[in-house]
Design a protein around this motif. Structure first.
Motif, PDB file in Angstrom:
ATOM      1  N   ALA A 134      -2.488  13.716   4.787  1.00  0.00           N
ATOM      2  CA  ALA A 134      -2.704  15.160   4.708  1.00  0.00           C
ATOM      3  C   ALA A 134      -1.643  15.926   5.481  1.00  0.00           C
ATOM      4  N   ARG A 135      -1.024  15.307   6.461  1.00  0.00           N
ATOM      5  CA  ARG A 135       0.000  16.004   7.253  1.00  0.00           C
ATOM      6  C   ARG A 135       1.317  16.157   6.499  1.00  0.00           C
ATOM      7  N   GLY A 136       1.419  15.537   5.300  1.00  0.00           N
ATOM      8  CA  GLY A 136       2.580  15.798   4.451  1.00  0.00           C
ATOM      9  C   GLY A 136       3.610  14.702   4.373  1.00  0.00           C
ATOM     10  N   ASP A 137       3.213  13.448   4.572  1.00  0.00           N
ATOM     11  CA  ASP A 137       4.180  12.379   4.389  1.00  0.00           C
ATOM     12  C   ASP A 137       3.568  11.226   3.610  1.00  0.00           C
ATOM     13  N   VAL A 138       4.463  10.402   3.086  1.00  0.00           N
ATOM     14  CA  VAL A 138       4.087   9.217   2.314  1.00  0.00           C
ATOM     15  C   VAL A 138       4.592   8.004   3.081  1.00  0.00           C
ATOM     16  N   THR A 139       3.747   6.976   3.190  1.00  0.00           N
ATOM     17  CA  THR A 139       4.142   5.741   3.850  1.00  0.00           C
ATOM     18  C   THR A 139       3.990   4.591   2.865  1.00  0.00           C
ATOM     19  N   LEU A 140       5.046   3.793   2.758  1.00  0.00           N
ATOM     20  CA  LEU A 140       5.032   2.578   1.954  1.00  0.00           C
ATOM     21  C   LEU A 140       4.811   1.419   2.919  1.00  0.00           C
ATOM     22  N   VAL A 141       3.725   0.685   2.750  1.00  0.00           N
ATOM     23  CA  VAL A 141       3.344  -0.384   3.667  1.00  0.00           C
ATOM     24  C   VAL A 141       3.506  -1.724   2.963  1.00  0.00           C
ATOM     25  N   GLY A 142       4.307  -2.584   3.550  1.00  0.00           N
ATOM     26  CA  GLY A 142       4.453  -3.944   3.024  1.00  0.00           C
ATOM     27  C   GLY A 142       5.730  -4.129   2.257  1.00  0.00           C
ATOM     28  N   PRO A 143       5.726  -5.196   1.491  1.00  0.00           N
ATOM     29  CA  PRO A 143       4.619  -6.082   1.147  1.00  0.00           C
ATOM     30  C   PRO A 143       4.259  -7.027   2.295  1.00  0.00           C
ATOM     31  N   PHE A 144       2.998  -7.495   2.241  1.00  0.00           N
ATOM     32  CA  PHE A 144       2.494  -8.434   3.233  1.00  0.00           C
ATOM     33  C   PHE A 144       1.416  -9.286   2.571  1.00  0.00           C
ATOM     34  N   GLN A 145       0.996 -10.335   3.248  1.00  0.00           N
ATOM     35  CA  GLN A 145      -0.079 -11.173   2.735  1.00  0.00           C
ATOM     36  C   GLN A 145      -1.387 -10.781   3.407  1.00  0.00           C
ATOM     37  N   LEU A 146      -2.458 -10.759   2.628  1.00  0.00           N
ATOM     38  CA  LEU A 146      -3.775 -10.446   3.179  1.00  0.00           C
ATOM     39  C   LEU A 146      -4.082 -11.413   4.313  1.00  0.00           C
TER      40      LEU A 146
ATOM     41  N   VAL B 162       0.846  -1.188   0.000  1.00  0.00           N
ATOM     42  CA  VAL B 162       0.000   0.000   0.000  1.00  0.00           C
ATOM     43  C   VAL B 162       0.888   1.247   0.000  1.00  0.00           C
ATOM     44  N   VAL B 163       0.500   2.226  -0.809  1.00  0.00           N
ATOM     45  CA  VAL B 163       1.131   3.546  -0.803  1.00  0.00           C
ATOM     46  C   VAL B 163       0.100   4.500  -0.195  1.00  0.00           C
ATOM     47  N   VAL B 164       0.465   5.113   0.940  1.00  0.00           N
ATOM     48  CA  VAL B 164      -0.436   6.001   1.678  1.00  0.00           C
ATOM     49  C   VAL B 164       0.159   7.405   1.679  1.00  0.00           C
ATOM     50  N   VAL B 165      -0.640   8.390   1.307  1.00  0.00           N
ATOM     51  CA  VAL B 165      -0.215   9.789   1.358  1.00  0.00           C
ATOM     52  C   VAL B 165      -1.135  10.485   2.361  1.00  0.00           C
TER      53      VAL B 165
END
Length: 144
Positions: A96-108, A91-94
């Protein structure tokens, strides 16, 4: 059973209260969405190049899906998009506070992570991390 205040009126009042609380984040969330849309285009382009490479070498069945940008599943003050292949997800999360987080990879169905966060201004460091993130996801998701 008659209700003195209609359910619609109650939810409208709730909507106004929550809307007023979140209104101050509108511009920041719009900037986050713009950033996520730009990153989405970059990732879709990279995945298309990956698909061209696997097709050229005779393995067109190795496919990765990229979801559309949407409001984050966990936080209403962020937007996200996913990379998916079977039970594998990243998951790529952006925010509103001004940062980007790259989550994973992981299994559902498993614990999410690992996570890496970057300030939107950290472009060189982020570019390298995004490349590694996409490579790691592709290798894990397409492991036989």
């Amino acid at each position: 059973m008659a209700h003195p205040v209609s359910l619609g009126a109650r939810l409208e009042a709730l909507g106004r209260r929550l809307g007023a609380r979140e209104a101050e984040y509108r511009e920041a969330l719009e900037r986050a969405r713009d950033c996520a849309e730009m990153l989405h285009r970059v990732v879709v382009d990279a995945v298309e190049h990956f698909h061209a490479g696997v097709t050229e070498t005779g393995a067109p069945h190795l496919r990765i899906e990229v979801s559309e940008v949407r409001v984050d599943d966990k936080h209403v003050r962020a937007v996200e998009f996913d990379l998916l292949r079977g039970r594998h997800k990243a998951v790529v999360v952006v925010k509103a506070r001004g940062d980007v987080t790259l989550v994973g990879p992981f299994q559902l169905g498993k614990t999410e992570g690992p996570c890496q966060s970057f300030a939107l201004e950290a472009s060189d460091e982020f570019d390298e991390a995004l490349g590694s993130f996409l490579e790691r996801f592709s290798e894990e998701a397409l492991e036989p």
